[in-house]
Write a protein that holds these residues in place. Structure first.
Motif, short mmCIF file in Angstrom:
data_model
loop_
_atom_site.label_atom_id
_atom_site.label_comp_id
_atom_site.label_asym_id
_atom_site.label_seq_id
_atom_site.Cartn_x
_atom_site.Cartn_y
_atom_site.Cartn_z
N THR A 1 -4.38 1.17 -3.44
CA THR A 1 -4.86 1.87 -2.31
C THR A 1 -5.05 3.52 -2.81
O THR A 1 -5.73 4.37 -2.63
N ASP B 1 -9.01 -2.12 3.42
CA ASP B 1 -8.35 -0.81 2.95
C ASP B 1 -9.16 0.02 1.75
O ASP B 1 -9.19 1.08 1.76
N VAL C 1 -3.97 2.80 7.59
CA VAL C 1 -4.51 1.36 7.29
C VAL C 1 -3.72 0.37 7.62
O VAL C 1 -4.14 -0.92 7.92
N ILE D 1 0.72 -1.20 -0.10
CA ILE D 1 -0.12 0.08 0.10
C ILE D 1 0.93 1.25 -0.10
O ILE D 1 0.65 2.36 -0.61
N THR E 1 -10.58 3.91 2.10
CA THR E 1 -10.28 4.62 1.21
C THR E 1 -11.34 5.44 0.52
O THR E 1 -11.25 6.76 0.37
N ALA F 1 -5.80 -2.45 9.75
CA ALA F 1 -5.89 -3.68 8.94
C ALA F 1 -5.34 -4.90 9.81
O ALA F 1 -5.74 -5.77 9.53
N GLY G 1 -10.12 1.39 9.87
CA GLY G 1 -9.38 0.14 9.34
C GLY G 1 -9.47 -1.11 9.98
O GLY G 1 -9.53 -2.34 9.43
#
Length: 427
Positions: free
Chosen positions: A153, A331, A364, A146, A335, A368, A326
């Motif tokens: 992303t 993600d 993120v 990312i 976003t 995550a 997150g």
């Protein structure tokens, strides 16, 4: 405000097991009913938003990730990095570096977890790494995809906020470098303290030169892609096409590992993933249109600024929301939902949108891997074949001592994310 119920509703729908795309559709149906919106006009506006050249890069980079998995590219990258990363914590270092190189080609975390995790888990176990720590390190390092361009992303962020894709790509390079260094140093610190790394006799009979030669075609891909983008040779969309063709050539003509079956599975997998993301984007564009018409972002900005009167406070609030979101959503969802919602607040506090892109990406990484949902960590545990409970504490350590400090640096040191875009004249 009725619109603010949309986010809890989205989380609830995802929590009960509804697919992400249809969870967005449920939120859209709610907002359409509440505000009595003309759905025909809204659908037309949504499709017009999807009519973007930038979005062509999305399926191509996703396809590149699948081709890397089936074409032997990932395995050769890992073999090269494993021979290069020696000494204390060498295997953990190899995982982090492999994830960073993989991310510089495919732009996705899930592809990195599937490819690198399936190849490196057992060698790490043989070296004495606990499976829970392997899963935690894999979950964090996979998200380098990312941060390191090209990033899917960041493409989505650029599309939904109407920013330069190349500028958003460049904004996350600085945080990515610091995160890589931090993960390597933290892993080296743990060796001999939290666990012992076992030295094994080398089983690979190939010389380092031979391994390097085999990996050169794979290692040339990020150089071609990033060099082409920042050298002004081609746009990010054109870079995506070059990446897909290059992965096909390297895997098919140089490594000769493609079969018609593996190639078909790669194309099918990329199509399924792209279809899901495009549906999410379509519904999110329509949701954003309703919220913009009802001035929800502006009202949210005014509400937060009435309580938080400084830019520092606003940044802390946004960071907290991004991390919590997150931890509950993937993600892509974070976003396309959170970024446009909070962008007016960032602009009102003189925060550059490109700087905000880097903040979103770093948040993120933490969210995550954070319970209760922790989508990336759960996938990592599945690949590493370990219960999630064994990975939670190692993951919290990595986030607390590495990822969170990187987020704070990115948030309160704007030059970390803005220097490279300015250097290349992207903003």
């Amino acid at each position: 405000m009725d619109a603010l119920i949309a986010l809890p509703l989205l989380i609830l729908l995802m929590g009960v097991g509804l697919p992400v795309a249809w969870s967005f559709a449920g939120v859209l149906a709610y907002l359409t009913w509440v505000y009595d919106v003309n759905l025909n006009t809204l659908m037309l506006q949504g499709f017009r938003s999807l009519n973007s050249v930038v979005l062509v890069a999305l399926p191509l980079f996703i396809l590149t990730g699948y081709l890397m998995q089936s074409g032997g590219i990932a395995r050769r990258i890992i073999a090269f990095v494993s021979r290069l990363a020696t000494g204390r914590g060498g295997m953990g270092t190899a995982m982090v570096l492999s994830s960073s190189i993989f991310g510089a080609i495919s732009g996705t975390a899930t592809a990195a977890i599937a490819s690198i995790g399936s190849i490196m888990t057992e060698p790490l176990v043989q070296r004495g790494y606990p499976r829970g720590r392997i899963a935690a390190l894999l979950g964090i390092s996979s998200l380098l995809g990312i941060l390191i361009p090209p990033s899917i992303t960041m493409i989505l962020f650029a599309v939904v906020t109407r920013q330069s894709v190349a500028a958003c790509f460049a904004a996350t390079i600085g945080p990515a470098i610091i995160l890589i260094i931090g993960l390597i140093l933290y892993n080296r610190f743990l060796v001999g303290r939290a666990f012992d790394e076992i030295e094994l006799e080398a089983e690979d009979t190939q010389s380092f030169g031979r391994v390097t030669l085999n990996a050169l075609p794979a290692l040339s891909l990020p150089i071609i892609i990033l060099g082409g983008i920042y050298g002004g040779i081609f746009t990010p969309t054109e870079a995506a096409a070059v990446a897909a063709v290059a992965a096909l050539i390297v895997g098919g003509l140089i490594y000769r590992e493609f079969t018609w079956g593996s190639l078909g599975r790669s194309v099918l997998g990329a199509a399924e993933t792209t279809g899901t993301i495009i549906l999410i984007l379509l519904f999110s564009f329509m949701i954003s249109r309703i919220m913009a018409f009802e001035r929800v972002p502006q009202d949210l900005t005014e509400a937060i600024q009435s309580v938080v009167t400084t830019p520092v406070g606003a940044l802390l609030v946004v960071n907290l929301v991004l991390i919590v979101a997150g931890a509950l959503m993937d993600d892509v969802s974070v976003t396309v939902v959170i970024a446009p919602l909070f962008l007016p607040l960032m602009v009102a506090n003189d925060i550059d949108p490109v700087h905000f892109a880097a903040i979103v990406a770093c948040s993120v990484v933490i969210g995550a891997n954070s319970p209760p949902v922790a989508p990336t960590l759960f996938l990592s545990c599945k690949i590493c074949r370990v219960p999630i409970l064994q990975a939670v504490m190692p993951a919290l350590g990595l986030m607390g001592f590495v990822a969170f400090p990187v987020l704070m640096l990115t948030t309160f040191w704007p030059d970390l994310s803005l220097t490279i875009p300015r250097l290349f004249g992207l903003m």
